[in-house]
Design a protein around this motif. Structure first.
Motif, mmCIF file in Angstrom:
data_model
loop_
_atom_site.group_PDB
_atom_site.id
_atom_site.type_symbol
_atom_site.label_atom_id
_atom_site.label_comp_id
_atom_site.label_asym_id
_atom_site.label_seq_id
_atom_site.Cartn_x
_atom_site.Cartn_y
_atom_site.Cartn_z
ATOM 1 N N LYS A 169 -2.874 -1.433 -12.721
ATOM 2 C CA LYS A 169 -2.135 -1.512 -11.448
ATOM 3 C C LYS A 169 -2.342 -0.243 -10.619
ATOM 4 O O LYS A 169 -2.572 -0.311 -9.404
ATOM 5 C CB LYS A 169 -0.640 -1.719 -11.728
ATOM 6 C CG LYS A 169 -0.274 -3.089 -12.266
ATOM 7 C CD LYS A 169 1.231 -3.195 -12.503
ATOM 8 C CE LYS A 169 1.619 -4.557 -13.026
ATOM 9 N NZ LYS A 169 3.081 -4.674 -13.251
ATOM 10 N N ALA A 170 -2.254 0.906 -11.270
ATOM 11 C CA ALA A 170 -2.418 2.167 -10.546
ATOM 12 C C ALA A 170 -3.825 2.313 -9.991
ATOM 13 O O ALA A 170 -4.022 2.796 -8.863
ATOM 14 C CB ALA A 170 -2.083 3.340 -11.469
ATOM 15 N N LEU A 171 -4.820 1.903 -10.770
ATOM 16 C CA LEU A 171 -6.202 2.016 -10.315
ATOM 17 C C LEU A 171 -6.463 1.074 -9.141
ATOM 18 O O LEU A 171 -7.156 1.441 -8.175
ATOM 19 C CB LEU A 171 -7.154 1.719 -11.467
ATOM 20 C CG LEU A 171 -8.644 1.874 -11.176
ATOM 21 C CD1 LEU A 171 -8.964 3.297 -10.722
ATOM 22 C CD2 LEU A 171 -9.463 1.515 -12.415
ATOM 23 N N ALA A 172 -5.911 -0.123 -9.198
ATOM 24 C CA ALA A 172 -6.079 -1.070 -8.088
ATOM 25 C C ALA A 172 -5.484 -0.499 -6.809
ATOM 26 O O ALA A 172 -6.100 -0.571 -5.729
ATOM 27 C CB ALA A 172 -5.428 -2.411 -8.441
ATOM 28 N N LYS A 173 -4.316 0.098 -6.909
ATOM 29 C CA LYS A 173 -3.690 0.694 -5.724
ATOM 30 C C LYS A 173 -4.527 1.850 -5.178
ATOM 31 O O LYS A 173 -4.695 1.999 -3.949
ATOM 32 C CB LYS A 173 -2.281 1.165 -6.051
ATOM 33 C CG LYS A 173 -1.533 1.719 -4.842
ATOM 34 C CD LYS A 173 -0.099 2.095 -5.196
ATOM 35 C CE LYS A 173 0.638 2.620 -3.970
ATOM 36 N NZ LYS A 173 2.035 2.997 -4.294
ATOM 37 N N ALA A 174 -5.081 2.653 -6.080
ATOM 38 C CA ALA A 174 -5.899 3.782 -5.638
ATOM 39 C C ALA A 174 -7.197 3.319 -4.990
ATOM 40 O O ALA A 174 -7.685 3.940 -4.040
ATOM 41 C CB ALA A 174 -6.201 4.695 -6.825
ATOM 42 N N TYR A 175 -7.750 2.222 -5.475
ATOM 43 C CA TYR A 175 -9.043 1.744 -4.974
ATOM 44 C C TYR A 175 -8.905 0.956 -3.672
ATOM 45 O O TYR A 175 -9.716 1.108 -2.751
ATOM 46 C CB TYR A 175 -9.695 0.880 -6.048
ATOM 47 C CG TYR A 175 -11.104 0.423 -5.739
ATOM 48 C CD1 TYR A 175 -12.136 1.345 -5.583
ATOM 49 C CD2 TYR A 175 -11.398 -0.932 -5.609
ATOM 50 C CE1 TYR A 175 -13.439 0.916 -5.307
ATOM 51 C CE2 TYR A 175 -12.687 -1.360 -5.333
ATOM 52 C CZ TYR A 175 -13.707 -0.437 -5.186
ATOM 53 O OH TYR A 175 -14.984 -0.859 -4.913
ATOM 54 N N TYR A 176 -7.869 0.110 -3.592
ATOM 55 C CA TYR A 176 -7.707 -0.755 -2.421
ATOM 56 C C TYR A 176 -6.723 -0.209 -1.391
ATOM 57 O O TYR A 176 -6.646 -0.719 -0.276
ATOM 58 C CB TYR A 176 -7.245 -2.145 -2.855
ATOM 59 C CG TYR A 176 -8.192 -2.845 -3.797
ATOM 60 C CD1 TYR A 176 -9.429 -3.298 -3.362
ATOM 61 C CD2 TYR A 176 -7.841 -3.048 -5.132
ATOM 62 C CE1 TYR A 176 -10.301 -3.935 -4.231
ATOM 63 C CE2 TYR A 176 -8.696 -3.692 -6.001
ATOM 64 C CZ TYR A 176 -9.933 -4.130 -5.551
ATOM 65 O OH TYR A 176 -10.795 -4.759 -6.418
ATOM 66 N N GLY A 177 -5.939 0.801 -1.794
ATOM 67 C CA GLY A 177 -4.952 1.342 -0.879
ATOM 68 C C GLY A 177 -3.692 0.501 -0.762
ATOM 69 O O GLY A 177 -2.856 0.745 0.119
ATOM 70 N N GLU A 178 -3.516 -0.464 -1.614
ATOM 71 C CA GLU A 178 -2.316 -1.295 -1.618
ATOM 72 C C GLU A 178 -2.112 -1.862 -3.016
ATOM 73 O O GLU A 178 -3.051 -1.959 -3.809
ATOM 74 C CB GLU A 178 -2.423 -2.432 -0.599
ATOM 75 C CG GLU A 178 -3.606 -3.363 -0.821
ATOM 76 C CD GLU A 178 -3.693 -4.460 0.225
ATOM 77 O OE1 GLU A 178 -2.633 -4.928 0.658
ATOM 78 O OE2 GLU A 178 -4.814 -4.853 0.592
ATOM 79 N N GLU A 179 -0.886 -2.245 -3.299
ATOM 80 C CA GLU A 179 -0.565 -2.766 -4.624
ATOM 81 C C GLU A 179 -0.942 -4.228 -4.747
ATOM 82 O O GLU A 179 -1.013 -4.960 -3.756
ATOM 83 C CB GLU A 179 0.936 -2.589 -4.895
ATOM 84 C CG GLU A 179 1.365 -1.138 -4.999
ATOM 85 C CD GLU A 179 2.846 -1.001 -5.316
ATOM 86 O OE1 GLU A 179 3.570 -2.011 -5.174
ATOM 87 O OE2 GLU A 179 3.257 0.108 -5.690
ATOM 88 N N ALA A 180 -1.163 -4.646 -5.978
ATOM 89 C CA ALA A 180 -1.404 -6.060 -6.237
ATOM 90 C C ALA A 180 -0.139 -6.861 -5.952
ATOM 91 O O ALA A 180 0.976 -6.369 -6.106
ATOM 92 C CB ALA A 180 -1.830 -6.255 -7.685
ATOM 93 N N LYS A 181 -0.333 -8.091 -5.551
ATOM 94 C CA LYS A 181 0.801 -8.959 -5.269
ATOM 95 C C LYS A 181 1.305 -9.647 -6.535
ATOM 96 O O LYS A 181 2.500 -9.867 -6.702
ATOM 97 C CB LYS A 181 0.417 -9.997 -4.225
ATOM 98 C CG LYS A 181 1.593 -10.796 -3.665
ATOM 99 C CD LYS A 181 1.159 -11.671 -2.498
ATOM 100 C CE LYS A 181 2.355 -12.415 -1.908
ATOM 101 N NZ LYS A 181 1.942 -13.274 -0.758
#
Length: 609
Positions: A220-232
């Motif tokens: 989850k943290a890596l996705a936020k760092a890569y895309y600039g937003e949290e997963a839904k």
């Protein structure tokens, strides 16, 4: 325009208009103009997105224990490997992907060559290109002891067995996916024993619970760092050990996932795995250590199917309801050798002692090796009977994985760990106090029962690997959804264990109806340990679901509020060997498919009741 942007825009306009004496705020100026004070100044800047390069390797630091080992970009069609030449078997990227390897400490110190020594929890994460991300996280569970190379630079593990490929999930579905080695690279149970023979409680914890929790939060943290937003949405998808891991997440870390797909869950771990060794002890103690032949297995198991697969005058080729199958080979002259008073003169005939051994395999472990008359108790139930330690496999399922020429190695590892004697395991088990030496062959019924009891008593040291806590209230209360399924011809994990757990959850959570609000279960006739034919009949071809079909049910439940149906139709896939497509309904447990009329190989001939 959002309020904070409007306020900032007005403030700038006021500053620019000051020289022109345009009134702003509550002072002079246009009548009626009044703006609220600016709160907090300018809006915070958008999160800095990390690119798929060395900046991610150095810039992703969610905590002091996490290290980025590798970042590599793959283009669509690239072979998924880190070094060497690709072969025809090398998987390829189905779309542009960013591949990241993580290590999460602290691991477990020790001698460099000890299986119990670990640098930490290895995690592989697959990130779709930003334009392709569907705002989902969809991670995959492990199998067996769940060890792997995720924490090393030696390779890639893109495939996760029955749960599907993590790389394909990212490339085709467009979801961020991940897998973990749960804290160890070795493929057997050696990691769980310290060099002095004691229980390695640190790595049991990583294996049982911490590894999958760290994978969830770091992905989850890596996705936020890569895309600039949290997963839904976040989903777990696992089978066998992966199914157990899904249940553990619901029990211990209920906020990690919105939806969990748990196939053939390997919970009740120490109980069913110790019982997996029971058929081999039956062979040692009752049959003089002489293993049953493949022909004998085929003769008896196919006879069981033939006795219990008749529906509407048609033999299905698989047992649709193992609970009603009470076939007894000891009372069937057609499988007993002519030399022993039977009528079978083939190489696949069995002696009376061998026929009774089959009844023991099907019934499951008892403390003294006894087995009741199948007419009174066939061993297939949601609760264990008096004297029954755990369940056996269902009649008709292939038994060669547990009762074949060699033991299932996880079972000997588990018994060695329970009795803290590595010599009881097979020779692949390594420890400084002695390697595995097939000492399991000397165990009697009482000694195996003691190992079973020790497995239960050691649950604290084993980090509650049995994963059998029925209290799912925290997962339910945060609106989590759990969909489970289990093949009725599973060749390794008795489906009765899943029924046993589901019944305990229902008792804890207010009954079946209340439990089905968030946790639903399908049982699949003829399905083995995977999406395959698990029976001893190679021509069975039972209709089966697919992982994609079940995952779609889960996402619809989570995202649209559409609960998995009481009746789910499944079908075979047409092939040269099986050109005629068969269908049948899977009924939401505790419903069963009831034949009404018509073709027994067509779903329309059944109702769920």
């Amino acid at each position: 325009m959002p309020a904070h942007r409007r306020e900032g825009a007005v403030a700038l306009a006021c500053m620019a208009a000051a020289a022109a004496l345009v009134g702003c705020g509550g002072g002079g100026g246009r009548p009626g103009w009044s703006f609220p004070p600016i709160v907090g100044g300018n809006p915070p800047p958008a999160p800095q997105k990390l690119a798929c390069d060395e900046t991610l390797k150095t810039g992703f630091a969610p905590d002091a224990q996490t290290t980025v080992l590798l970042v590599k970009a793959f283009r669509k069609g690239d072979p998924l490997l880190l070094s060497g030449a690709a072969t025809a078997a090398t998987p390829t990227a189905q779309n542009d992907l960013c591949f990241v390897k993580l290590n999460v400490g602290p691991g477990h110190p020790g001698p460099a060559d000890a299986p119990s020594t670990s640098p930490g929890i290895g995690i592989e994460v697959w990130l779709p290109a930003p334009a392709n991300w569907n705002r989902r996280i969809h991670v995959k569970g492990g199998g067996g002891w769940a060890g792997g190379t995720q924490g090393t630079l030696g390779g890639i593990l893109p495939n996760s067995g029955s749960a599907g490929s993590a790389s394909d999930t990212a490339g085709i579905e467009g979801a961020v996916s991940a897998t973990t080695d749960t804290g160890h690279a070795v493929s057997n149970g050696s990691f769980a024993m310290n060099p002095d023979g004691t229980v390695n409680t640190t790595l049991w914890k990583d294996f049982s619970e911490r590894g999958i929790h760290e994978m969830a939060i770091k992905t989850k943290a890596l996705a936020k760092a890569y895309y600039g937003e949290e997963a839904k949405y976040a989903y777990w998808n696992g089978f066998s050990t992966g199914g157990r891991q899904g249940l553990k997440e619901a029990q211990a870390n209920p906020a990690d996932f919105d939806g969990i797909l748990a196939g053939a869950p390997a919970n009740n771990w120490s109980k069913f795995i110790t019982t997996e060794l029971y058929p081999q002890i039956v062979v040692q103690r009752d049959l003089g250590g002489v293993a049953l032949t493949a022909a004998q297995h085929t003769t008896v198991s196919k006879a069981a199917i033939n006795a219990c697969d008749l529906v509407g005058g048609v033999h299905l080729g698989y047992v649709p309801d193992p609970a009603s199958c009470r076939y007894d080979p000891a009372a069937d002259a057609a499988v007993i050798c002519t030399a022993d008073g039977g009528t079978n003169a083939t190489a696949g005939c069995v002696t009376p002692a061998q026929a009774t051994a089959f009844n023991k395999f099907w019934y499951g472990q008892t403390a003294d090796g006894s087995v009741p008359d199948p007419a009174l108790d066939n061993g297939f139930a949601a609760t264990t009977a008096a004297g029954q330690k755990w369940f056996g496999l269902a009649r008709g399922a292939s038994l060669t994985g547990l009762a074949g020429a060699a033991p299932f190695p996880i079972s000997t590892d588990q018994v060695a760990l329970e009795l803290q004697d590595p010599r009881l395991a097979t020779p692949t088990f390594r420890n400084a106090t002695g390697d595995g030496a097939d000492g399991w062959k000397s165990l009697g019924y009482a000694q195996l029962a003691n190992a079973w009891d020790r497995g239960v008593a050691l649950q604290a040291a084993f980090a509650n690997i049995n994963t059998d806590n029925p209290d799912l209230s925290a997962f339910r209360d945060r609106k989590g959804k759990l969909l489970s399924y289990h093949g009725l011809a599973d060749t390794l994990i008795p489906p009765q264990g899943t029924l046993h757990y589901y019944g305990r959850v229902a008792a804890q959570m207010g009954g079946i109806a209340a439990t089905q609000d968030f946790y639903r279960l399908y049982l699949v006739p003829g399905m083995g340990h995977g999406f395959n034919n698990g029976t001893a009949n190679p021509d069975a071809n039972p209709p089966l679901p697919t992982n994609a079909q079940l995952y779609a049910l889960l996402t619809d439940w989570v995202e649209k509020g559409i609960a998995p149906p009481a009746r789910l139709e499944v079908a075979t896939t047409a092939s040269a060997a099986f050109p005629v497509v068969k269908t049948r309904p899977l009924c939401l447990y505790p419903l069963k498919a009831v034949y009404n009329a018509g073709d027994p190989n067509t779903a329309a001939s059944y109702s769920c009741a």
